[in-house]
Scaffold this motif. Sequence first.
Motif, PDB file in Angstrom:
ATOM      1  N   GLY A  10       5.756  -0.776   0.148  1.00 24.86           N
ATOM      2  CA  GLY A  10       6.614   0.100   0.926  1.00 24.86           C
ATOM      3  C   GLY A  10       5.855   1.267   1.520  1.00 24.86           C
ATOM      4  O   GLY A  10       4.647   1.447   1.305  1.00 24.86           O
ATOM      5  N   TYR A  11       6.570   2.094   2.259  1.00 25.07           N
ATOM      6  CA  TYR A  11       5.964   3.235   2.944  1.00 25.07           C
ATOM      7  C   TYR A  11       5.245   4.158   1.956  1.00 25.07           C
ATOM      8  O   TYR A  11       4.057   4.468   2.127  1.00 25.07           O
ATOM      9  N   LEU A  12       5.926   4.577   0.911  1.00 22.80           N
ATOM     10  CA  LEU A  12       5.290   5.427  -0.088  1.00 22.80           C
ATOM     11  C   LEU A  12       4.362   4.627  -0.996  1.00 22.80           C
ATOM     12  O   LEU A  12       3.283   5.090  -1.370  1.00 22.80           O
ATOM     13  N   GLY A  13       4.799   3.427  -1.364  1.00 21.39           N
ATOM     14  CA  GLY A  13       4.065   2.625  -2.330  1.00 21.39           C
ATOM     15  C   GLY A  13       2.644   2.311  -1.916  1.00 21.39           C
ATOM     16  O   GLY A  13       1.736   2.281  -2.757  1.00 21.39           O
ATOM     17  N   ARG A  14       2.416   2.081  -0.624  1.00 23.90           N
ATOM     18  CA  ARG A  14       1.055   1.760  -0.154  1.00 23.90           C
ATOM     19  C   ARG A  14       0.090   2.904  -0.433  1.00 23.90           C
ATOM     20  O   ARG A  14      -1.052   2.685  -0.828  1.00 23.90           O
ATOM     21  N   PHE A  15       0.540   4.129  -0.223  1.00 22.95           N
ATOM     22  CA  PHE A  15      -0.336   5.284  -0.438  1.00 22.95           C
ATOM     23  C   PHE A  15      -0.479   5.593  -1.928  1.00 22.95           C
ATOM     24  O   PHE A  15      -1.543   6.040  -2.370  1.00 22.95           O
ATOM     25  N   VAL A  16       0.570   5.355  -2.693  1.00 23.95           N
ATOM     26  CA  VAL A  16       0.468   5.518  -4.139  1.00 23.95           C
ATOM     27  C   VAL A  16      -0.542   4.518  -4.694  1.00 23.95           C
ATOM     28  O   VAL A  16      -1.372   4.862  -5.547  1.00 23.95           O
ATOM     29  N   ALA A  17      -0.480   3.274  -4.206  1.00 20.53           N
ATOM     30  CA  ALA A  17      -1.435   2.261  -4.659  1.00 20.53           C
ATOM     31  C   ALA A  17      -2.867   2.686  -4.345  1.00 20.53           C
ATOM     32  O   ALA A  17      -3.762   2.581  -5.194  1.00 20.53           O
ATOM     33  N   ASP A  18      -3.096   3.177  -3.131  1.00 20.91           N
ATOM     34  CA  ASP A  18      -4.441   3.610  -2.750  1.00 20.91           C
ATOM     35  C   ASP A  18      -4.932   4.738  -3.655  1.00 20.91           C
ATOM     36  O   ASP A  18      -6.093   4.750  -4.079  1.00 20.91           O
ATOM     37  N   ARG A  19      -4.038   5.670  -3.941  1.00 20.53           N
ATOM     38  CA  ARG A  19      -4.427   6.808  -4.786  1.00 20.53           C
ATOM     39  C   ARG A  19      -4.753   6.367  -6.210  1.00 20.53           C
ATOM     40  O   ARG A  19      -5.747   6.802  -6.807  1.00 20.53           O
ATOM     41  N   LEU A  20      -3.933   5.484  -6.757  1.00 19.44           N
ATOM     42  CA  LEU A  20      -4.170   5.013  -8.122  1.00 19.44           C
ATOM     43  C   LEU A  20      -5.432   4.158  -8.205  1.00 19.44           C
ATOM     44  O   LEU A  20      -6.194   4.257  -9.175  1.00 19.44           O
ATOM     45  N   LEU A  21      -5.665   3.338  -7.189  1.00 19.48           N
ATOM     46  CA  LEU A  21      -6.857   2.488  -7.193  1.00 19.48           C
ATOM     47  C   LEU A  21      -8.142   3.313  -7.071  1.00 19.48           C
ATOM     48  O   LEU A  21      -9.211   2.854  -7.478  1.00 19.48           O
ATOM     49  N   ALA A  22      -8.018   4.521  -6.508  1.00 14.33           N
ATOM     50  CA  ALA A  22      -9.196   5.379  -6.386  1.00 14.33           C
ATOM     51  C   ALA A  22      -9.589   6.006  -7.722  1.00 14.33           C
ATOM     52  O   ALA A  22     -10.683   6.569  -7.839  1.00 14.33           O
ATOM     53  N   ASP A  23      -8.709   5.899  -8.709  1.00 12.84           N
ATOM     54  CA  ASP A  23      -8.999   6.432 -10.043  1.00 12.84           C
ATOM     55  C   ASP A  23      -9.620   5.319 -10.873  1.00 12.84           C
ATOM     56  O   ASP A  23      -8.958   4.336 -11.202  1.00 12.84           O
ATOM     57  N   PRO A  24     -10.905   5.420 -11.232  1.00  9.23           N
ATOM     58  CA  PRO A  24     -11.565   4.341 -11.971  1.00  9.23           C
ATOM     59  C   PRO A  24     -10.970   4.099 -13.351  1.00  9.23           C
ATOM     60  O   PRO A  24     -11.203   3.041 -13.947  1.00  9.23           O
ATOM     61  N   ALA A  25     -10.178   5.054 -13.842  1.00  8.73           N
ATOM     62  CA  ALA A  25      -9.576   4.883 -15.166  1.00  8.73           C
ATOM     63  C   ALA A  25      -8.268   4.094 -15.115  1.00  8.73           C
ATOM     64  O   ALA A  25      -7.705   3.776 -16.159  1.00  8.73           O
ATOM     65  N   VAL A  26      -7.813   3.770 -13.911  1.00 10.88           N
ATOM     66  CA  VAL A  26      -6.523   3.084 -13.752  1.00 10.88           C
ATOM     67  C   VAL A  26      -6.732   1.602 -13.517  1.00 10.88           C
ATOM     68  O   VAL A  26      -7.544   1.184 -12.686  1.00 10.88           O
ATOM     69  N   GLN A  27      -5.997   0.790 -14.267  1.00  9.89           N
ATOM     70  CA  GLN A  27      -5.898  -0.654 -14.007  1.00  9.89           C
ATOM     71  C   GLN A  27      -4.508  -0.890 -13.418  1.00  9.89           C
ATOM     72  O   GLN A  27      -3.500  -0.699 -14.089  1.00  9.89           O
ATOM     73  N   LEU A  28      -4.471  -1.295 -12.141  1.00  9.58           N
ATOM     74  CA  LEU A  28      -3.205  -1.365 -11.413  1.00  9.58           C
ATOM     75  C   LEU A  28      -2.699  -2.797 -11.279  1.00  9.58           C
ATOM     76  O   LEU A  28      -3.451  -3.695 -10.905  1.00  9.58           O
ATOM     77  N   THR A  29      -1.426  -2.987 -11.562  1.00  6.45           N
ATOM     78  CA  THR A  29      -0.737  -4.251 -11.302  1.00  6.45           C
ATOM     79  C   THR A  29       0.448  -3.957 -10.405  1.00  6.45           C
ATOM     80  O   THR A  29       1.231  -3.039 -10.682  1.00  6.45           O
ATOM     81  N   ALA A  30       0.571  -4.703  -9.309  1.00  6.81           N
ATOM     82  CA  ALA A  30       1.646  -4.484  -8.344  1.00  6.81           C
ATOM     83  C   ALA A  30       2.730  -5.532  -8.525  1.00  6.81           C
ATOM     84  O   ALA A  30       2.455  -6.734  -8.574  1.00  6.81           O
ATOM     85  N   LEU A  31       3.963  -5.078  -8.611  1.00  8.68           N
ATOM     86  CA  LEU A  31       5.119  -5.964  -8.728  1.00  8.68           C
ATOM     87  C   LEU A  31       6.019  -5.727  -7.527  1.00  8.68           C
ATOM     88  O   LEU A  31       6.312  -4.580  -7.174  1.00  8.68           O
ATOM     89  N   GLY A  32       6.448  -6.796  -6.863  1.00  2.00           N
ATOM     90  CA  GLY A  32       7.303  -6.634  -5.693  1.00  2.00           C
ATOM     91  C   GLY A  32       7.823  -7.949  -5.178  1.00  2.00           C
ATOM     92  O   GLY A  32       7.606  -9.013  -5.770  1.00  2.00           O
ATOM     93  N   ARG A  33       8.514  -7.861  -4.032  1.00  3.84           N
ATOM     94  CA  ARG A  33       9.122  -9.056  -3.444  1.00  3.84           C
ATOM     95  C   ARG A  33       8.187  -9.793  -2.494  1.00  3.84           C
ATOM     96  O   ARG A  33       8.425 -10.928  -2.143  1.00  3.84           O
ATOM     97  N   GLY A  34       7.111  -9.133  -2.059  1.00  3.42           N
ATOM     98  CA  GLY A  34       6.221  -9.734  -1.082  1.00  3.42           C
ATOM     99  C   GLY A  34       5.246 -10.728  -1.679  1.00  3.42           C
ATOM    100  O   GLY A  34       4.969 -10.720  -2.884  1.00  3.42           O
ATOM    101  N   ASP A  35       4.694 -11.578  -0.823  1.00  3.80           N
ATOM    102  CA  ASP A  35       3.747 -12.600  -1.271  1.00  3.80           C
ATOM    103  C   ASP A  35       2.443 -11.993  -1.779  1.00  3.80           C
ATOM    104  O   ASP A  35       1.731 -12.615  -2.575  1.00  3.80           O
TER     105      ASP A  35
END
Length: 319
Positions: A10-35
């Motif tokens: 989403g609009y906010l989610g894309r930037f939140v994902a970028d910010r979290l991925l820039a933190d080397p201490a974060v392991q990110l998993t994305a859940l959503g309706r898209g492929d």
Amino acid sequence: MRVLLIGANGYLGRFVADRLLADPAVQLTALGRGDDADVRFDLASGSPGALTRFLDAVHPGVVVNCAGATRGGARELTRHNTVAVATVCEALRRSGCGARLVQIGCGAEYGPSQPGSSTAEDAVPRPGGPYGVSKLAATELVLGSGLDAVVLRVFSPCGPGTPAGSPLGRLAEAMRRAMQSGDGELKLTGLGVQRDFIDVRDVARAVHAASLSAAQGVINIGSGRAVRLRDAASVLARVAGYAGALHELDGPPGPVRQSIGHPRSETEHTAPAAYPYPDGCGSWQQADVRTARDRLGWRPRINLEESLADIWMEAACRI
């Protein structure tokens, strides 16, 4: 830190994902309706049991919910903004992961406020439309869940990725068309409202800070300054290099060439409504952001001119 991000596309989610991925201490998993989500799941129709099983398997330390709908009828808004959050809360209660929840709320939950005032978190919410009602109901579900949770009430996000159908997006599109056609004047409506615009990248920083903090309850995320949409239009004209005249048509009835505050219908030939801005918050909204400063160590960094320049860059590239 393992973070589960819901609504990463989403609009906010894309930037939140970028910010979290820039933190080397974060392991990110994305859940959503898209492929392109790591895990496909529709919060509005999926069961809490299914989400619980996923939470137990992934075992995140933080769940960030950026999912939701900003348009649609009351039923659709309730399904995506309220029922979906009820699913998240119930799944987290059932799960053994003990994750912290960061829920994205909205300044529209407060509804109209007194011109000149700053709205603090202890203000009594009186949403002025179905969107604000659906988001407020979600906030109440989170606050009453007993979870380790914080709700970030984001005021008027803007900047890169701003939807073309939003007031600032429509303003940029109207200006692009005027410049493309060589029109020396731009006639607009709905410029009298004042809103607290906050850059989406600053919102992402706030989400990151909230994920790392122990803060609970509601925290406002805004610039702390109301800006008249008319002034935003003037700034946009300057960054776009538009030398034409801006004429405001909020007064007498007559044909409307461009409507910024709300979508124009083919039969619109009367003066715009008193509060045409589509969030149900009346003529004025300004956040009191002292709680974000004190509890998250967060302050906005990106000014409105930079946000508008990014909005214009995208509009100018649109064919």
